[in-house]
Each structure stands twice: as structure tokens, then as C-alpha cells.
Motif scaffolding. Structure first.
Motif, PDB file in Angstrom:
ATOM      1  N   SER A 224    -106.188  52.163-107.411  1.00 58.01           N
ATOM      2  CA  SER A 224    -107.035  52.794-108.787  1.00 58.01           C
ATOM      3  C   SER A 224    -106.086  53.077-109.508  1.00 58.01           C
ATOM      4  N   LEU A 225    -106.283  53.096-111.011  1.00 60.39           N
ATOM      5  CA  LEU A 225    -105.483  53.277-112.240  1.00 60.39           C
ATOM      6  C   LEU A 225    -106.014  54.413-112.889  1.00 60.39           C
ATOM      7  N   CYS A 226    -105.039  55.312-113.719  1.00 68.30           N
ATOM      8  CA  CYS A 226    -105.392  56.347-114.713  1.00 68.30           C
ATOM      9  C   CYS A 226    -105.764  55.912-115.899  1.00 68.30           C
ATOM     10  N   THR A 227    -107.005  56.089-116.324  1.00 70.48           N
ATOM     11  CA  THR A 227    -107.363  55.451-117.581  1.00 70.48           C
ATOM     12  C   THR A 227    -107.055  56.418-118.691  1.00 70.48           C
TER      13      THR A 227
ATOM     14  N   ASP B   2    -109.541  57.655-120.553  1.00 72.65           N
ATOM     15  CA  ASP B   2    -110.636  58.608-120.665  1.00 72.65           C
ATOM     16  C   ASP B   2    -110.558  59.885-119.734  1.00 72.65           C
TER      17      ASP B   2
ATOM     18  N   SER C 146    -110.018  59.478-116.292  1.00 67.96           N
ATOM     19  CA  SER C 146    -110.307  59.708-115.096  1.00 67.96           C
ATOM     20  C   SER C 146    -109.730  58.320-114.260  1.00 67.96           C
ATOM     21  N   TRP C 147    -109.730  58.361-113.141  1.00 66.28           N
ATOM     22  CA  TRP C 147    -109.378  57.287-112.298  1.00 66.28           C
ATOM     23  C   TRP C 147    -110.156  56.220-112.041  1.00 66.28           C
ATOM     24  N   ASP C 148    -109.704  54.774-112.004  1.00 61.38           N
ATOM     25  CA  ASP C 148    -110.558  53.567-112.178  1.00 61.38           C
ATOM     26  C   ASP C 148    -111.143  53.546-110.942  1.00 61.38           C
ATOM     27  N   PRO C 149    -112.611  53.296-110.886  1.00 62.04           N
ATOM     28  CA  PRO C 149    -113.181  53.035-109.544  1.00 62.04           C
ATOM     29  C   PRO C 149    -112.620  52.033-108.695  1.00 62.04           C
ATOM     30  N   VAL C 150    -112.535  52.580-107.316  1.00 60.99           N
ATOM     31  CA  VAL C 150    -112.084  51.390-106.570  1.00 60.99           C
ATOM     32  C   VAL C 150    -112.904  51.153-105.225  1.00 60.99           C
TER      33      VAL C 150
ATOM     34  N   CYS D 120    -105.320  62.528-115.354  1.00 56.39           N
ATOM     35  CA  CYS D 120    -106.318  62.032-114.350  1.00 56.39           C
ATOM     36  C   CYS D 120    -106.552  63.090-113.506  1.00 56.39           C
TER      37      CYS D 120
ATOM     38  N   GLN E 177    -100.579  54.667-110.616  1.00 61.05           N
ATOM     39  CA  GLN E 177    -101.480  53.971-109.834  1.00 61.05           C
ATOM     40  C   GLN E 177    -101.582  54.941-108.504  1.00 61.05           C
TER      41      GLN E 177
END
Length: 729
Positions: A397-400, A402, A404-408, A357, A379
């Protein structure tokens, strides 16, 4: 025979006059009277053999010799009888003389003659004058005149044949057939022009072949192309050949250049050979050597970190799907491969890479707590800076999978809110409790503090910074009076400014010319002015530099041209058919854009000449009689200091015809000098000479001055008319 007959007629006529009009006085009975004393003033006294004296009127007079002797009109019996053929008789007091009619000249080369000297009038061969009929015309002499006809390859304009250019305004022009027209399905191979007897050769277009007819077209005397009669037929190849185990793709055309492409049937692939057939120029298809074989692609390739979904088929059209393992993603652009007709699996752009990510996003006024891991599931925690609080709803925010980092949903806002706005200023830095301002580009600080503070009551104590616009040191520069320069100056520091002004001049009509100057001065004025020595007819590039402010501005200016320098011309009052006039002039830089025009003005009736008029009448373009025309136009570039010009020498100068002057007429010769550049025209005129005719009485001549030069003349002319011919000087 004509000379003898004319001499006998004149002698016989004199004898008749003497016998008929003689008057004899006898002295018998009049003794003491002197007969000779009683003779008329136009009579002579003669003594006969018997002693008698007689008074006889002189030759050219008739009467009794004593009381009257009056003038005898010898011309009353007719010009042909007394002077001969093609003549005119002119009676004078006590005598007469003869002249030849127009188109004839006397054998003694004298303007007048008496027939008893054997003189007679012979036809003038006008065809001896070169070019009398004009270009492309042929002259034929006739009694008392001449005729012109167009030669083969020329056609008559404005009239009918035979013609005379000076009388009919007719002339011959070269035959021009224009571009030849191509026949259907033909191309032009060669072309010699559009004049008489020019030829154009044609051939059949590509895909066509000759069937019949002539390939050549000829420009005829009637301005029409004769031919070609070429007939071309299209080449056809018929249906293309058929091959086993293959199909073909074809648009149905059998014309030359048509193509047929062959493909192996489904399940077969080409082993080699030519798979394209073309319709050739000989009407047949080219050979096809395609060979087809059944396709087997074998086992499909494998890729790292990817699973393969395949039904074990390796025939044409079989598919294999690839899928990246968990924790990896496809960095390529595809995941499917096909078994192709060439026996290979279609290349697939699949690249399974581990998910990363990258660095997590940052947020304004927030700190980031992160262990530097960017793999799936990592995280990152966010925390607002001191003086700010989280107005959002999350901070993790988490690394997904796909990558990318999860939006926060985090939003750190200052306790006092946004920093205060100042006119023409921007916030350069802030931390929620302190904001530093600066003037935006194009403005500068004049007074006040540039710091805003957030107070205990969560309100800003705004900065007092005042920003004022920074104006350019030089603006609105312009050239006035074609020699002076001025501009608007901004003294931002309130001091005098040091200026450097450089200007470079050039002329499009004088490539080697260049004018470079530089001026340095000091001024504290709000609108400085500087006058320069700018030359006329010049394009200038002017650069103004404020040295203290380190600012430059460049403008351009064009100065107008001057009237051409006046040459040294001596006015001449001349007589004769072909006067030669001269002048001395000064070489000037404007010679490249200057000309001399020689105007001929006929002084007959009212004549007005406007020097400033752009009109340049041609001799052949004016109505009869030609009151005003340009006899010559001379470019001054390359002309020496002295110039001589003969009026009426039948030559062409700069596209203008120097026509011969008519005898018995009065003319003014005017020299006009013109300079013209960039849409501006300057000129002046001088009267160069006056040419007088055979006889004249000038009632009045007025010279008009002011905005233009004009000539007004009223003239009564007497005399004879004939054409002057002059040799070129």
C-alpha cells in the motif's frame, strides 16, 4: 269590624235555633206526669215563669226536645257566614269549629277556633321567610299567597313571571353576557367580568388610530353587550424617500412597522449612517443617513505553502484563487476570496498542510512491514501469519497525495478455514490453527472443552463446550389475596437461597402515612410464597433480593379499601316536623376518602332503596312527589366523633338541600357511609330513624337484605297538610 260582625252572626244564629225548635209541654190535664223525665238525652228541661216545664234540644241539636234531637250542621249556611272570610267550616257532632285557608293564619294563633271569641283569619306574609324566592329574586306578598320576580341583573329560568319556586320549579340566574366581542382592528384594554353592568374597554390595535365611536362596552340586562362603537383607521406613511448613490429594498407596504432597507450602488460601499427607515406611529418614515463611497480592496492577502491566481483587479466583485503547493493539501474549507462592498477581501478558509497518511491500516492475521514514514510515496508491506495464506491479489500500500493509504487486496485465511460454530458460544481468540471459545452473554459453561484445533488434514477438531442459559434468580413475582407474595426461583447452584423482602406503603389521600416492613428468610422452593400484613387502601412498592445471587426485583401492588367503620347509631321512632338525630363514630384513616349521605325515603306506596347504587338523587331533581332524595352529604375528614343532624332545616349540606318534611307523611331516614378510591367503592347503610306524620296506619313494612338494603312500605295516611320550618341546630 270583622270580629264584631262574626260574633253577632253566631249569637243571632243561636237565638233562631232556640226559638224555632223549642218545644213546650203543658202540665194542665196531665197531673202526675213528670215532663222533665220525658226529655231527649240531648235536651234540657226548663221551667217557665208560669210554672210550665219545657224540653229544649241542647245547643248544636235540633228537634222537639222529647222524641228526637239530631245534630245540626252549622256549616250549611257557608263558611264565610259562620266562620268569616278565608276560612273553612268543619261540622262535628253537636258543634263545629273553624280553620284558616292555606296562606292565612288565625289571629289567636290556634289551629282551630270558634268565631264567637273574635278570632279571624289574616293573610300570611310569606316574604318574611328569608330566601323563599331564591337567589336574585324579589318577593311580593298577595292575599293568601306570594309572587316572585327576578331582580335587575338576573333572568328567569324555566317558566314566566311572576313565579313560585316550590310550585313552578322556576329560579333566577345571574345575567352572564359571556366574553365581549372586539370590533375590527381593536384590542381589549381592560375587563371587569361578564355579569350585569360589567365593562370592557377597547383601544385601537397597533398601526391604527381612533376615528370615531365609544370605546366602552357594558353587559346589559338582556345578556347582550352594548357597544363598543369604536371605529379605527389604519395609519399610512406613503412612499419611502429616495437617496442618490443608493437603492432600497421594500415590500411595498406603507403600514406602521413597515421597513425599507437602503444599499449602496455597485462599486460603492457604506461609510456609515443609518441604512434602515421604519414607518412610525405618526405616519412618517424615520430618517436615513447612509453615505456611500467607491470601493478599493487593495492587494489580496497571501498564505503559506499556497500559490495565488489573481488578475490584479481590486474593485468590488474581483476574485483571487489560492492553490496549495505540491506535497501539501488544503485543510480548510475554501480557496476563493472576493473584494466586498466594505472595501476588504472576503476571508478565505485555506490552510495548506503537509500530507500525512498516518498509520497504515492493519489486517487480520497479517504482519505489517513499515519504516514509520507517512509522507506521500511511503510504502507498507503485509505478510500473513504462520498457519494463514493470502487469498487476495496484493500486499503493498502507498501513501497518496490525498492523505490516505492506497487500498491493498490482502486476505489472510486460516489453513482450516473459519473456526467451528458452537451453540450459544463465540470465538474469543484464534490464530488459524487454534480457536478458543466462550459462552455468550446470558449463558454459562456446564461441560466440555472450549478449544478447537486445526488438524494435519486442514480440518477442525471442534471444541465440546456446552452452554446453558443463565436464568434470573427471581422472576414472575406477583401479589395474591392482597396479602401474600410469590415468585419463580431459579436455583442455578442447586442450593437454598437467602431472601430479603422489603415493602413500603403509601396513600395518596393520606400524605403523612407510610408503612415500612422487612422480612428475611431462607428457601429452596421453586416458587416461594410469603404472606404479609398489608394494610387496605394502600399503594405498595415491594423489593425482593436474592442475597447469594446478588439479584433484586421490584414490583408494585395496590390493596383495595374497606367499607367505612360502622358508627354507633340508635334507631329512633319519632314524631314531629324537625327531628334531630345523633351518632357516635370512630376516627379512621379512610376518613379522607369517606362521606356520610343522609337519605330521606317517603313511605308512600312501594318504596325500594338500593344501598349499593351510586345514584344520589337531589330534592330539586326528582319528580313530584319526591319519593327519595339526599338531604345532606358530609365529608368525614375534619368531622369529630359526634355528629348531630336536624332533618328538614332548609339548609344546604355538601350541595344537597335539606328540604322540610311534609306533615301527615311517614319517612325513613337512612344513613349511608361511602369510601371511594382508585375506582373502588365500598359502602354500607343503616336505618337511622322513622319520622311519623299526624295520623298513620301501617299495613306492612318489609326490610330487604342481601346485596343491597331495601325498604318496601305500604302506608295509609290521614290528617292535614302544612309546611314545617325548622331552625338549624
Amino acid at each position: 269590624m270583622r270580629k264584631d260582625r262574626m260574633f253577632w252572626s253566631t249569637a243571632a244564629l243561636s237565638m233562631v235555633f232556640l226559638i224555632h225548635f223549642g218545644f213546650t209541654i203543658s202540665t194542665v190535664g196531665t197531673q202526675g206526669v213528670d215532663v222533665c223525665a220525658t226529655c231527649h238525652v240531648n235536651a234540657t228541661c226548663e221551667e217557665k215563669a208560669d210554672g210550665h216545664k219545657v224540653c229544649n234540644c241542647m245547643y248544636g241539636f235540633v228537634g222537639n226536645g222529647r222524641t228526637h234531637c239530631q245534630d245540626k250542621d252549622e256549616c250549611q249556611i257557608g263558611a264565610n257566614k259562620i266562620c268569616g272570610n278565608h276560612t273553612a267550616c268543619h261540622n262535628t257532632y253537636g258543634s263545629f269549629y273553624c280553620t284558616c285557608l292555606t296562606g292565612y293564619h288565625p289571629s289567636n294563633n290556634m289551629a282551630t277556633f270558634i268565631p264567637n271569641d273574635g278570632t279571624f283569619c289574616d293573610d300570611v306574609d310569606e316574604c318574611l321567610v328569608q330566601g323563599i324566592c331564591g337567589e336574585g329574586a324579589q318577593c311580593s306578598n298577595i292575599q293568601g299567597s306570594f309572587n316572585c320576580r327576578c331582580q335587575v341583573g338576573y333572568q328567569l329560568e324555566n317558566g314566566q313571571e311572576p313565579f313560585r319556586p316550590s310550585q313552578d320549579k322556576s329560579y333566577c340566574t345571574a345575567v352572564d353576557c359571556g366574553p365581549p366581542q372586539s370590533a375590527a382592528h381593536t384590542v381589549r384594554l381592560s375587563f371587569t367580568g361578564t355579569s350585569y353592568l360589567s365593562q370592557a374597554v377597547f383601544g385601537c390595535s397597533e398601526g391604527f388610530r381612533w376615528k370615531s365611536g365609544n370605546t366602552t362596552a357594558v353587559c346589559g340586562a338582556e345578556r347582550v353587550w352594548e357597544g363598543p362603537s369604536l371605529v379605527c383607521e389604519e395609519i399610512k406613511c406613503g412612499d419611502p424617500p429616495v437617496f442618490p448613490q443608493a437603492t432600497h429594498q421594500w415590500n411595498g407596504s406603507t403600514a406602521v412597522g413597515s421597513r425599507v432597507e437602503y444599499f449602496c450602488n455597485e462599486g460603492l460601499w457604506p461609510m456609515g449612517g443609518e441604512h434602515m427607515s421604519v414607518c412610525g406611529g405618526h405616519g412618517s418614515w424615520t430618517n436615513v443617513t447612509l453615505q456611500c463611497k467607491e470601493v478599493d480592496c487593495g492587494e489580496p492577502p497571501s498564505f503559506p505553502h499556497a500559490a495565488m491566481l489573481w488578475n490584479q483587479s481590486s474593485r468590488v466583485g474581483a476574485q483571487v484563487h489560492y492553490q496549495c503547493n505540491v506535497g501539501f493539501y488544503n485543510a480548510g474549507k475554501g480557496n476563493v476570496s472576493l473584494c466586498t462592498t466594505d472595501g476588504y477581501w472576503d476571508p478565505v478558509d485555506i490552510l495548506c498542510q503537509e500530507v500525512d497518511c498516518g498509520e497504515p491500516p492493519s489486517f487480520s492475521h497479517a504482519a505489517m512491514l513499515w519504516n514509520q514514514s507517512s509522507r506521500v510515496g511511503a510504502q507498507v508491506h503485509y505478510q500473513c501469519h504462520v498457519g494463514f495464506y493470502n487469498a487476495g491479489k496484493g500486499n503493498v500500500s502507498l501513501c497518496t497525495t490525498d492523505g490516505s493509504w492506497d487500498p491493498v487486496d490482502i486476505l489472510c485465511q486460516a489453513l482450516c478455514g473459519p473456526a467451528p460454530w458452537l451453540p450459544h458460544a463465540v470465538v474469543e481468540w484464534q490464530n488459524g490453527t487454534v480457536a478458543v471459545h466462550r459462552c455468550q452473554d446470558g449463558y454459562r459453561s456446564r461441560t466440555g472443552s472450549n478449544i478447537s484445533l486445526c488438524g494435519p488434514a486442514q480440518t477442525w477438531h471442534a471444541a465440546t463446550l456446552v452452554c446453558r442459559e443463565v436464568k434470573p434468580p427471581i422472576s414472575k413475582a406477583e401479589v395474591f389475596n392482597e396479602s401474600c407474595l410469590r415468585w419463580k426461583a431459579e436455583m442455578n447452584g442447586g442450593h437454598h437461597e437467602h431472601y430479603t423482602v422489603q415493602f413500603v406503603g403509601s396513600r395518596a389521600y393520606q400524605k403523612a402515612f407510610q408503612d415500612k416492613q422487612m422480612l428475611v428468610f431462607k428457601s429452596g422452593a421453586n416458587r416461594p410464597e410469603l404472606c404479609m400484613n398489608l394494610l387496605p387502601g394502600t399503594n405498595y412498592s415491594i423489593n425482593i433480593t436474592a442475597q447469594t445471587a446478588n439479584f433484586s426485583l421490584t414490583i408494585s401492588a395496590n390493596t383495595s379499601i374497606q367499607a367505612p367503620p360502622v358508627p354507633h347509631v340508635t334507631f329512633r321512632d319519632v314524631e314531629g316536623s324537625c327531628p334531630t338525630l345523633g351518632l357516635h363514630r370512630t376516627i379512621h384513616p379512610q376518613d379522607a376518602i369517606s362521606i356520610y349521605q343522609v337519605f330521606v325515603l317517603l313511605l308512600e306506596g312501594k318504596v325500594v332503596f338500593d344501598c349499593s347504587s351510586p345514584h344520589t338523587p337531589h330534592f330539586y331533581g326528582c319528580q313530584e312527589p319526591c319519593q327519595e332524595y339526599v338531604a345532606a352529604e358530609v365529608q368525614l375528614a375534619g368531622t369529630g366523633r359526634k355528629l348531630f343532624f336536624t332533618v328538614g332545616d332548609h339548609q344546604w349540606y355538601g350541595g344537597y338541600y335539606n328540604a322540610p318534611l311534609e306533615n301527615g307523611k311517614d319517612y325513613y331516614i337512612i344513613l349511608r357511609a361511602v369510601s371511594q378510591w382508585a375506582g373502588v367503592r365500598k359502602q354500607y347503610c343503616v336505618i337511622w330513624a322513622k319520622v311519623k306524620g299526624a295520623s298513620y296506619i301501617i299495613e306492612s313494612v318489609t326490610l330487604l337484605t342481601g346485596g343491597s338494603i331495601g325498604l318496601v312500605a305500604f302506608i295509609v295516611l290521614m290528617g292535614y297538610s302544612y309546611t314545617w320550618y325548622c331552625k338549624k341546630q
